[in-house]
Every structure is written in structure tokens, then in C-alpha cells.
Design a protein around this motif. Structure first.
Motif, short mmCIF file in Angstrom:
data_model
loop_
_atom_site.label_atom_id
_atom_site.label_comp_id
_atom_site.label_asym_id
_atom_site.label_seq_id
_atom_site.Cartn_x
_atom_site.Cartn_y
_atom_site.Cartn_z
N SER A 1 0.76 -1.23 0.07
CA SER A 1 -0.05 -0.01 0.10
C SER A 1 0.95 1.30 -0.15
CB SER A 1 -0.94 -0.03 1.29
OG SER A 1 -0.03 -0.17 2.46
N LEU A 2 0.34 2.31 -0.34
CA LEU A 2 1.25 3.69 -0.58
C LEU A 2 0.67 4.63 0.15
CD1 LEU A 2 3.26 5.09 -2.53
CD2 LEU A 2 1.64 5.32 -4.25
N LEU A 3 1.62 5.33 0.68
CA LEU A 3 1.42 6.79 1.02
C LEU A 3 2.29 7.71 0.52
CD1 LEU A 3 1.15 5.72 4.92
CD2 LEU A 3 -0.74 6.27 3.36
N SER A 4 1.87 8.78 0.09
CA SER A 4 2.65 10.07 -0.45
C SER A 4 3.08 10.77 0.59
CB SER A 4 2.00 10.60 -1.74
OG SER A 4 1.56 9.46 -2.89
N LEU A 5 4.63 11.14 0.20
CA LEU A 5 5.08 12.26 1.01
C LEU A 5 5.59 13.44 0.05
CD1 LEU A 5 7.47 9.94 3.31
CD2 LEU A 5 5.14 10.98 3.85
N ASN A 6 5.72 14.42 0.65
CA ASN A 6 6.01 15.64 -0.25
C ASN A 6 7.23 16.25 0.47
OD1 ASN A 6 4.10 15.61 -2.18
ND2 ASN A 6 2.74 16.05 -0.55
N PRO A 7 8.52 15.83 0.48
CA PRO A 7 9.53 16.65 1.01
C PRO A 7 9.73 17.62 0.41
CG PRO A 7 10.27 14.52 -0.33
CD PRO A 7 8.80 14.69 -0.21
N LYS A 8 10.41 18.63 1.02
CA LYS A 8 10.95 19.80 0.79
C LYS A 8 12.15 19.51 -0.18
CE LYS A 8 8.85 22.53 4.28
NZ LYS A 8 9.31 23.49 5.30
N PRO A 9 12.38 20.49 -1.43
CA PRO A 9 13.34 20.30 -2.36
C PRO A 9 14.73 20.55 -1.48
CG PRO A 9 11.67 21.30 -3.48
CD PRO A 9 11.28 21.24 -1.90
N LYS A 10 15.75 20.04 -1.84
CA LYS A 10 17.00 20.23 -0.90
C LYS A 10 17.77 20.93 -1.90
CE LYS A 10 15.52 17.92 2.40
NZ LYS A 10 15.31 18.34 3.60
N THR A 11 18.68 21.95 -1.44
CA THR A 11 19.51 22.81 -2.17
C THR A 11 20.79 22.40 -2.34
OG1 THR A 11 18.49 25.03 -1.46
CG2 THR A 11 20.55 25.31 -2.14
N LEU B 1 10.35 11.70 -2.84
CA LEU B 1 10.36 10.60 -2.15
C LEU B 1 9.19 10.34 -1.59
CD1 LEU B 1 13.03 9.94 0.45
CD2 LEU B 1 10.89 9.51 1.27
N ASP B 2 8.73 8.95 -2.08
CA ASP B 2 7.31 8.23 -1.41
C ASP B 2 7.75 7.12 -0.50
OD1 ASP B 2 5.58 10.10 -2.93
OD2 ASP B 2 6.04 9.00 -4.66
N ILE B 3 6.86 6.66 0.25
CA ILE B 3 6.87 5.58 1.23
C ILE B 3 6.01 4.36 0.85
CG2 ILE B 3 5.45 6.58 2.81
CD1 ILE B 3 7.24 5.56 5.14
N ALA B 4 6.42 3.14 1.10
CA ALA B 4 5.25 2.05 0.75
C ALA B 4 5.68 0.93 1.72
CB ALA B 4 5.88 1.39 -0.47
N PHE B 5 4.61 0.87 2.36
CA PHE B 5 4.36 -0.13 3.39
C PHE B 5 4.20 -1.56 2.91
CE2 PHE B 5 3.94 3.50 5.74
CZ PHE B 5 4.64 3.26 6.87
#
Length: 330
Positions: free
Chosen positions: A15-25, A309-313
Motif C-alpha cells: 500500500s502506498l502513502l505519498s510524502l512531499n519532502p521539501k526540495p534540497k538545495t 520521495l514516497d513511502i510504501a508499506f
């Protein structure tokens, strides 16, 4: 590359949960190229695809270019590459750790980060990965398809894969005849499986090179590849941050790093406690695999210009949860 839930293969739904990390410089003081040409070891006229050859040549796009003058560097890998470049340019120490010849310098670097395992163990582990990960690969195919499609969109023709193992990822990106793949792995017994996977994917063997190497000391020159692929490999390297620095070093400007990694569960949970307890055993039976690494954070903080980056369980994967997957941009 490590078996995710060693030694038993996974039979789970994802199952998939989406993450929205901030862009890294990205840092502007990234590694400068120590040479003005790409020095990539290439096996010459290998008669046995499943065996390592010690005869190599170097691809020099412009023989008239001289190495750029730079400040001294104490990095063993850089020192070795530069020394090789100013010598005969006829060989490179990429071969099994058991070899005993003039190529011992690079072998020593490899063994520093990945001490050699007994031959029987390396053969057995390669067989295990080849035989017992098919169900897992079938389950994660939809997620790998999402991230690997980026390579075709970017027209990435020169690709490095870290911990290529038995080559399960080649079918996603290596079907184009214009693609050239360099796969590295600390286990030389993976080569025959990886070459078979390359053939099955439609990749000409002339476009595929397997190197016995580790992520901490990648034997390629700066800014030499369009993309780096790494799935289930950062869990087993000795130094995650150093490996990610090497990934950024070999990537060309605008290049991408495509990854899938399993990471530690949320701190304070019973699963995280269980992972800490089982971590030593996991490292023993799963070729150095760690259960409690915060690999997603390492990637996000590695200095890429941005990271998706996304996360999957894995619903029934017991203590190997969760997974992070995505794309990091140079």
C-alpha cells in the motif's frame, strides 16, 4: 543488494502513502572533475561472459585532453584513478577479491569497505537472490515502473547501477540499444545472473559491464553517467553518506538518482524496537543488511537539488518496513 526479508522471500501486498519532502538545495562546492576525460574500465573481447576478465581498455573521448590541475586530494580512490591515468592506461584493478596481482591497490580499497566473504557464501547468496525474490519483484513492479520511466524521459543513455545483484532492474530501463550500463557489486558471483538479465532485457552484452566494486569507492570518473540506479543497496553499504557522495560525484549535471530502499520504522514503535533487536542477526544472514537505518533522511540531506520521495508499506513483511522510493535530481 540484499534480500529484503532474509532468507524468506516476501509474499505481500503493498500500500502506498505519498510524502512531499521539501526540495534540497545542492551545494555549489561539489566535487570538480579530476580529469577531463571519462576513464571507464571496459572488458576486451571476453570469451566467457560469466567470468571476470583482467584485460581492460579505457574509453577516451579525446586523447588530446590533459588532466586538469587540481589541489591535492587524500582520497584513496581519486589518488588511484589519477595514478592509473598518468601511467599506461592499459589496466584497472577490477576483479575478484581473491586475485593476487598488481591490481591489489583497488582490491584493498574494495576490501576496506566490503571484506570478502567465503566463496560458498557468495555463490549461495547470489543463488538465493536469483531464486527467491521473484514474488517481491512482481509486487513492487508498479512502483519501480513509476520511477524508472523517468530514465527514458530523461533519455539517460549511460547508467550506473549500484549493487546490481542479479539484475532485476534491467528490464525497466535497459531495452534500448542506445543504453550503456555499468553495474557494480561487491559479490562477483552476481555477474552471470546480471548478464543473463541483461540479455533477457534486450540489452546487447557489448553495452553491459559488470565491475567488482563498492559504492563507497566507485571506479568511474566525475560527471560520467546520466543516471545512477540503486535498489535495496544502501542498507548494506558500510558508509551510506560516503556512497551518496560518490553517487553525486559520478552524476552529470542534470542527472538523476533512482532509488528503492527499506528503512527503519517510526521511532518509539514496537516495530522499531524489534528491528533494533534483530538488526545483528539480519546483518549476519542477509549479507550486511541493516534494519534500523534512516536512509530516506540520508538521501534527502545528501545535497541533491531536489528529492521526490514516497513511502510504501509491505503489509505482511513483519520487521522489514517501510520502504522509501523516488528520484533525486543532481
Amino acid at each position: 543488494m540484499n534480500l529484503v526479508n532474509s532468507p524468506i522471500h516476501l509474499r505481500t501486498k503493498i500500500s502506498l502513502l505519498s510524502l512531499n519532502p521539501k526540495p534540497k538545495t545542492i551545494n555549489k562546492d561539489t566535487h570538480k572533475s579530476r580529469m577531463n576525460y571519462n576513464m571507464i574500465p571496459k572488458r576486451v573481447n571476453s570469451d566467457a561472459p560469466n567470468k571476470l576478465s583482467t584485460t581492460t581498455e579505457f574509453l577516451l573521448p579525446d586523447d588530446s585532453v590533459e588532466p586538469a590541475k587540481t589541489k591535492p586530494c587524500l582520497c584513496g580512490r581519486r589518488h588511484f584513478i589519477e595514478a592509473a591515468a598518468t601511467a599506461t592506461l592499459t589496466s584497472f584493478p577490477i576483479q575478484p577479491a581473491t586475485a593476487t596481482n598488481s591490481d591489489s591497490d583497488y582490491t584493498a580499497l574494495v576490501n576496506k569497505y566490503r571484506p570478502p566473504k567465503p566463496d560458498w557464501y557468495q555463490k549461495f547468496y547470489a543463488w538465493v537472490l536469483s531464486s527467491f525474490t521473484k514474488s517481491y519483484e512482481a509486487e513492487v513492479a508498479r512502483y519501480k515502473s513509476q520511477i524508472f520511466s523517468n530514465l527514458k524521459e530523461k533519455k539517460a543513455n549511460k547508467i550506473l547501477e549500484l549493487g546490481i545483484g542479479t539484475g532485476p532492474n534491467l528490464s525497466y530501463y535497459a531495452s534500448d540499444s542506445d543504453v550503456h550500463v555499468v553495474g557494480i557489486d561487491p559479490n562477483p558471483e552476481m555477474e552471470k545472473y546480471a548478464r543473463s538479465a541483461a540479455t533477457s532485457a534486450g540489452l546487447p552484452l557489448s553495452n553491459f559491464e559488470f565491475l567488482h566494486a563498492v559504492g563507497e569507492v566507485i571506479p568511474l570518473s566525475d560527471a560520467s553517467v546520466d543516471a545512477v540506479v540503486g535498489t535495496l543497496v544502501l542498507c548494506s553499504v558500510k558508509d551510506v553518506d560516503m556512497t551518496l557522495k560518490e553517487v553525486r560525484r559520478v552524476l552529470k549535471p542534470g542527472g538523476v538518482y533512482v532509488f528503492v530502499e527499506h528503512v527503519a520504522a517510526k521511532d518509539g514503535t514496537f516495530l522499531r524496537f524489534l528491528q533494533r533487536v534483530l538488526d545483528p542477526l539480519q546483518q549476519t544472514v542477509a549479507d550486511g543488511c541493516h534494519l534500523s537505518r534512516e536512509t530516506g533522511e540520508n538521501i534527502s540531506k545528501a545535497g541533491f537539488s531536489s528529492v521526490e520521495l514516497d513511502i510504501a508499506f509491505l503489509s505482511n513483511a513483519t520487521f522489514v518496513n517501510p520502504h522509501v522510493y523516488g528520484i533525486a535530481y543532481q
